[in-house]
Motif scaffolding. Sequence first.
Motif, PDB file in Angstrom:
ATOM      1  N   VAL A 200       2.851   7.588   9.770  1.00 49.29           N
ATOM      2  CA  VAL A 200       2.831   7.427   8.316  1.00 49.29           C
ATOM      3  C   VAL A 200       2.580   5.954   8.010  1.00 49.29           C
ATOM      4  N   SER A 201       1.730   5.712   7.027  1.00 45.89           N
ATOM      5  CA  SER A 201       1.455   4.336   6.631  1.00 45.89           C
ATOM      6  C   SER A 201       1.988   4.120   5.221  1.00 45.89           C
ATOM      7  N   THR A 202       2.739   3.042   5.048  1.00 42.79           N
ATOM      8  CA  THR A 202       3.277   2.734   3.716  1.00 42.79           C
ATOM      9  C   THR A 202       2.801   1.371   3.243  1.00 42.79           C
ATOM     10  N   VAL A 223       2.866  -0.293   8.524  1.00 42.14           N
ATOM     11  CA  VAL A 223       3.154  -0.966   7.256  1.00 42.14           C
ATOM     12  C   VAL A 223       1.942  -1.806   6.870  1.00 42.14           C
ATOM     13  N   SER A 224       1.457  -1.622   5.640  1.00 37.29           N
ATOM     14  CA  SER A 224       0.306  -2.385   5.160  1.00 37.29           C
ATOM     15  C   SER A 224       0.774  -3.762   4.719  1.00 37.29           C
ATOM     16  N   LEU A 225       0.515  -4.761   5.544  1.00 35.22           N
ATOM     17  CA  LEU A 225       1.013  -6.104   5.230  1.00 35.22           C
ATOM     18  C   LEU A 225      -0.068  -6.924   4.496  1.00 35.22           C
ATOM     19  N   HIS A 226      -1.179  -7.147   5.128  1.00 33.71           N
ATOM     20  CA  HIS A 226      -2.373  -7.771   4.534  1.00 33.71           C
ATOM     21  C   HIS A 226      -2.261  -9.249   4.169  1.00 33.71           C
ATOM     22  N   ALA A 227      -1.051  -9.790   4.143  1.00 36.95           N
ATOM     23  CA  ALA A 227      -0.883 -11.236   3.911  1.00 36.95           C
ATOM     24  C   ALA A 227       0.523 -11.608   4.371  1.00 36.95           C
ATOM     25  N   PRO A 302     -11.228  -4.108   9.610  1.00 39.49           N
ATOM     26  CA  PRO A 302     -12.350  -4.702   8.877  1.00 39.49           C
ATOM     27  C   PRO A 302     -12.415  -4.028   7.502  1.00 39.49           C
ATOM     28  N   TRP A 303     -12.587  -4.801   6.449  1.00 35.06           N
ATOM     29  CA  TRP A 303     -12.586  -4.213   5.104  1.00 35.06           C
ATOM     30  C   TRP A 303     -13.821  -3.341   4.910  1.00 35.06           C
ATOM     31  N   ASN A 304     -13.616  -2.173   4.370  1.00 29.05           N
ATOM     32  CA  ASN A 304     -14.719  -1.259   4.073  1.00 29.05           C
ATOM     33  C   ASN A 304     -15.062  -1.363   2.591  1.00 29.05           C
ATOM     34  N   PRO A 305     -16.348  -1.496   2.283  1.00 37.40           N
ATOM     35  CA  PRO A 305     -16.743  -1.731   0.891  1.00 37.40           C
ATOM     36  C   PRO A 305     -16.285  -0.638  -0.072  1.00 37.40           C
ATOM     37  N   CYS A 347     -11.251   3.901   5.942  1.00 37.79           N
ATOM     38  CA  CYS A 347     -10.000   3.462   5.308  1.00 37.79           C
ATOM     39  C   CYS A 347     -10.296   2.861   3.946  1.00 37.79           C
ATOM     40  N   GLY A 348      -9.570   3.297   2.957  1.00 38.27           N
ATOM     41  CA  GLY A 348      -9.678   2.679   1.638  1.00 38.27           C
ATOM     42  C   GLY A 348     -10.869   3.112   0.814  1.00 38.27           C
ATOM     43  N   GLN A 349     -11.629   4.080   1.309  1.00 38.59           N
ATOM     44  CA  GLN A 349     -12.812   4.508   0.534  1.00 38.59           C
ATOM     45  C   GLN A 349     -12.613   5.857  -0.139  1.00 38.59           C
TER      46      GLN A 349
HETATM   47  N1  SAH Z   1      -0.613   3.850   0.696  1.00 35.03           N
HETATM   48  C1  SAH Z   1      -0.472   3.749   2.128  1.00 35.03           C
HETATM   49  C2  SAH Z   1      -1.432   4.660   2.825  1.00 35.03           C
HETATM   50  C3  SAH Z   1      -2.881   4.221   2.817  1.00 35.03           C
HETATM   51  S1  SAH Z   1      -3.293   3.923   4.457  1.00 35.03           S
HETATM   52  C4  SAH Z   1      -0.599   2.315   2.558  1.00 35.03           C
HETATM   53  O1  SAH Z   1      -0.897   1.473   1.718  1.00 35.03           O
HETATM   54  O2  SAH Z   1      -0.339   1.993   3.719  1.00 35.03           O
HETATM   55  C5  SAH Z   1      -4.776   3.179   4.344  1.00 35.03           C
HETATM   56  C6  SAH Z   1      -4.827   1.800   4.984  1.00 35.03           C
HETATM   57  O3  SAH Z   1      -6.128   1.322   4.723  1.00 35.03           O
HETATM   58  C7  SAH Z   1      -3.854   0.840   4.339  1.00 35.03           C
HETATM   59  O4  SAH Z   1      -3.430  -0.133   5.252  1.00 35.03           O
HETATM   60  C8  SAH Z   1      -4.738   0.229   3.288  1.00 35.03           C
HETATM   61  O5  SAH Z   1      -4.257  -1.005   2.838  1.00 35.03           O
HETATM   62  C9  SAH Z   1      -6.033   0.101   4.041  1.00 35.03           C
HETATM   63  N2  SAH Z   1      -7.190  -0.031   3.150  1.00 35.03           N
HETATM   64  C10 SAH Z   1      -7.259   0.174   1.824  1.00 35.03           C
HETATM   65  N3  SAH Z   1      -8.494  -0.080   1.357  1.00 35.03           N
HETATM   66  C11 SAH Z   1      -9.228  -0.482   2.402  1.00 35.03           C
HETATM   67  C12 SAH Z   1     -10.595  -0.860   2.565  1.00 35.03           C
HETATM   68  N4  SAH Z   1     -11.432  -0.857   1.545  1.00 35.03           N
HETATM   69  N5  SAH Z   1     -11.011  -1.174   3.792  1.00 35.03           N
HETATM   70  C13 SAH Z   1     -10.173  -1.136   4.851  1.00 35.03           C
HETATM   71  N6  SAH Z   1      -8.881  -0.758   4.764  1.00 35.03           N
HETATM   72  C14 SAH Z   1      -8.415  -0.445   3.559  1.00 35.03           C
END
Ligand code: SAH
Length: 357
Positions: A200-202, A223-227, A302-305, A347-349
């Motif tokens: 599970v991802s939060t 866990v979505s940290l990102h910073a 890697p960020w997905n557009p 992810c994220g799309q």
């Molecule tokens: N709400 C939960 C579940 C989403 S999981 C969470 O935030 O963890 C999806 C993962 O992909 C999360 O880490 C999220 O931050 C990441 N994510 C979101 N948009 C993205 C993008 N455009 N490119 C890559 N990763 C992305």
Amino acid sequence: MKDRAPALYNLTLAEIEALLREWRQPAYRARQIYRQLYVNLAASPREMSDLPAALRERLTKEVLFSTLQFERTQSGDGGMTRKALFRVEDGPPVESVLMIYRDRATVCVSTQSGCAMGCSFCASGRMGFRLNLTAGQMIEQVLWAARETRTILASDRTLLTNVVYMGMGEPFNNYDRWWASVERLHDPEGFNFGARHFTVSTVGIVPGIRRLAKEKLPVNLAVSLHAPDDELRSRLVPVNKKYPVAVLMEAVRDYTEATGRRVSFEYVLLQGVNDQPGRALGLARLLKRGPGLALCHVNLIPWNPVPGEPLKPSERRRVLDFQDVLRERHVPCTLRTQRGLDIAAACGQLAGDAKKT
Ligand code: SAH
């Protein structure tokens, strides 16, 4: 009558047993139905060939099967990634992604339609919140993937190996239903999916992390940290204002101590925003602070557009440098492989069909 009919995928075995008692059916019929749903993966009463015709008919008339309307699948990565689009009652979209690899098959499941967390870099966040899915609707996504893997790999066994709750939505904002789906899919009498094969991802909902620490089944936590710092994290992940980095890290530390399990931190790399070597250093320091988090791992994504979002993914060189800084400081880290970019399934799309939502 069907308006108030029970939805079969929302029922536990005990609840199906209770229903069949009401119907004055022999007790073993409930178990037959349950096995049809979770072992044979029957998608309708018609396929339940070991039930008497009258019972099949009653099921057709008086209980709901699928409460997710299947709309379409799209295929990417040479057929090894499939994205399904479902709708809840003609409206809110729900997407699931099946990824097949040489040695495993993973399904990414949505827990909500849309998301209320508003992370700017994420398509589901930009779409806003539509609704909480039921446990049954999460289960249906997994069963869809299980059927797909059987078809794609031409096997009569279920070859799905991993279920990740990383689709649309924030699982811990829909905790009870999410957990009910884990328990059902784990049930050895039915789908029998190993607890360690769920992740599970939060976004960092602290009460959810604390609750998960007390559950009996050892599912994985990401866990979505990102910073590494509040100033930047609050900009990227607005819920950081409610659960700042220090509070989040304390909950994660308590979780690893209580469970003995490793936590993954997800870190999306955005060019010029959070990918500088100084941030990598900040991240390493954060994870090593005090007694340090012995049981952790960083997953760089890697960020997905996302349409209409001016952010850019980090350049390859930047990603490798970031990874080096972490490794030099003995922080285990991996780079998430990109899947589904050609069908907006990465992810994220996930945002459904933007035009029709
Ligand atoms: N709400 C939960 C579940 C989403 S999981 C969470 O935030 O963890 C999806 C993962 O992909 C999360 O880490 C999220 O931050 C990441 N994510 C979101 N948009 C993205 C993008 N455009 N490119 C890559 N990763 C992305």
